[in-house]
Motif scaffolding. Structure first.
Motif, mmCIF file in Angstrom:
data_model
loop_
_atom_site.group_PDB
_atom_site.id
_atom_site.type_symbol
_atom_site.label_atom_id
_atom_site.label_comp_id
_atom_site.label_asym_id
_atom_site.label_seq_id
_atom_site.Cartn_x
_atom_site.Cartn_y
_atom_site.Cartn_z
ATOM 1 N N LYS A 89 0.837 -1.206 0.000
ATOM 2 C CA LYS A 89 0.000 0.000 0.000
ATOM 3 C C LYS A 89 0.873 1.257 0.000
ATOM 4 O O LYS A 89 0.624 2.198 -0.762
ATOM 5 C CB LYS A 89 -0.930 -0.015 1.213
ATOM 6 N N GLY A 93 1.292 3.960 -3.195
ATOM 7 C CA GLY A 93 0.940 5.371 -3.018
ATOM 8 C C GLY A 93 -0.461 5.675 -3.508
ATOM 9 O O GLY A 93 -1.417 4.979 -3.161
ATOM 10 N N GLU A 94 -0.574 6.691 -4.350
ATOM 11 C CA GLU A 94 -1.893 7.102 -4.850
ATOM 12 C C GLU A 94 -2.532 6.082 -5.777
ATOM 13 O O GLU A 94 -3.740 6.127 -6.017
ATOM 14 C CB GLU A 94 -1.778 8.455 -5.544
ATOM 15 N N ALA A 95 -1.740 5.153 -6.302
ATOM 16 C CA ALA A 95 -2.293 4.123 -7.192
ATOM 17 C C ALA A 95 -3.103 3.082 -6.409
ATOM 18 O O ALA A 95 -3.890 2.337 -6.995
ATOM 19 C CB ALA A 95 -1.174 3.425 -7.960
ATOM 20 N N TRP A 96 -2.902 3.040 -5.065
ATOM 21 C CA TRP A 96 -3.613 2.062 -4.247
ATOM 22 C C TRP A 96 -5.108 2.334 -4.269
ATOM 23 O O TRP A 96 -5.556 3.451 -4.053
ATOM 24 C CB TRP A 96 -3.111 2.093 -2.806
ATOM 25 N N GLN A 97 -5.888 1.291 -4.535
ATOM 26 C CA GLN A 97 -7.348 1.370 -4.506
ATOM 27 C C GLN A 97 -7.818 0.533 -3.322
ATOM 28 O O GLN A 97 -7.740 -0.690 -3.370
ATOM 29 C CB GLN A 97 -7.940 0.838 -5.807
#
Length: 178
Positions: A89, A93-97
């Protein structure tokens, strides 16, 4: 999927498992609490097998909905997995959904059956056992091991969320004797 061979859950049940359905027993409260609130510093854990990665999100049958207390091996595997997932996670970073899934891709998205089969084939290949194995065979192995250890067939049926062979015999004509 660490819980499949130690609990007998179906792979579609494991793929739908959320962290709020992994629970720890809190003796002072005499209640189960999600590990998302209670953490992993406890001795008893269970999973709520209430969902599956199937059309509608329901388990295969109503009998399949069950709560399973985890053996120590499975609880430790989930504890370690939770730590690895936290690292994924952070790396994503921001790619984590965030779907709150116990078993997911490296960016948090749901696994599909092909993801699981591919990863499982790689594991069996690395172990030197070939690539003809399927994740479902972990469930079959669980049932075989439990039966070999003398666990009553009705208990095994409850654990894996299916009917006992006696009722299956009535509906299919297949004998449950060895």
């Amino acid at each position: 999927m660490p819980s499949t061979h130690t609990t007998g859950v179906r792979t579609e049940e494991a793929r739908a498992l959320r962290w709020d359905h992994v629970v720890a027993w809190i003796p002072s409260l005499k209640a189960w609490q999600p590990v998302t609130e209670a953490g992993f510093k406890h001795t008893r854990f269970a999973i709520y097998v209430w969902r599956a990665d199937r059309v509608g999100g329901d388990t295969k049958t109503r009998k399949s909905r069950r709560t399973l207390e985890l053996p120590e091996l499975a609880a430790e595997a989930l504890r370690q997995h939770h730590t690895r997932q936290a690292a994924h996670k952070l790396k994503a970073g921001e790619a984590w959904q965030d779907h709150n899934l116990v078993f997911c891709t490296n960016v948090g998205t749901p696994l599909d059956a092909a993801n699981v089969r591919r990863a499982f084939r790689q594991i069996t290949k690395n172990a030197g056992t070939g690539t003809d194995w399927t994740p479902r065979e972990l469930r079959h192995s669980f049932v075989s091991i439990m039966s070999d250890q003398g666990v009553p067939i009705e208990t095994i049926a409850d654990l894996v969320g299916t009917r006992a062979p006696a009722s299956r015999k009535r509906s299919t004509g297949i004998s449950s004797s060895r």
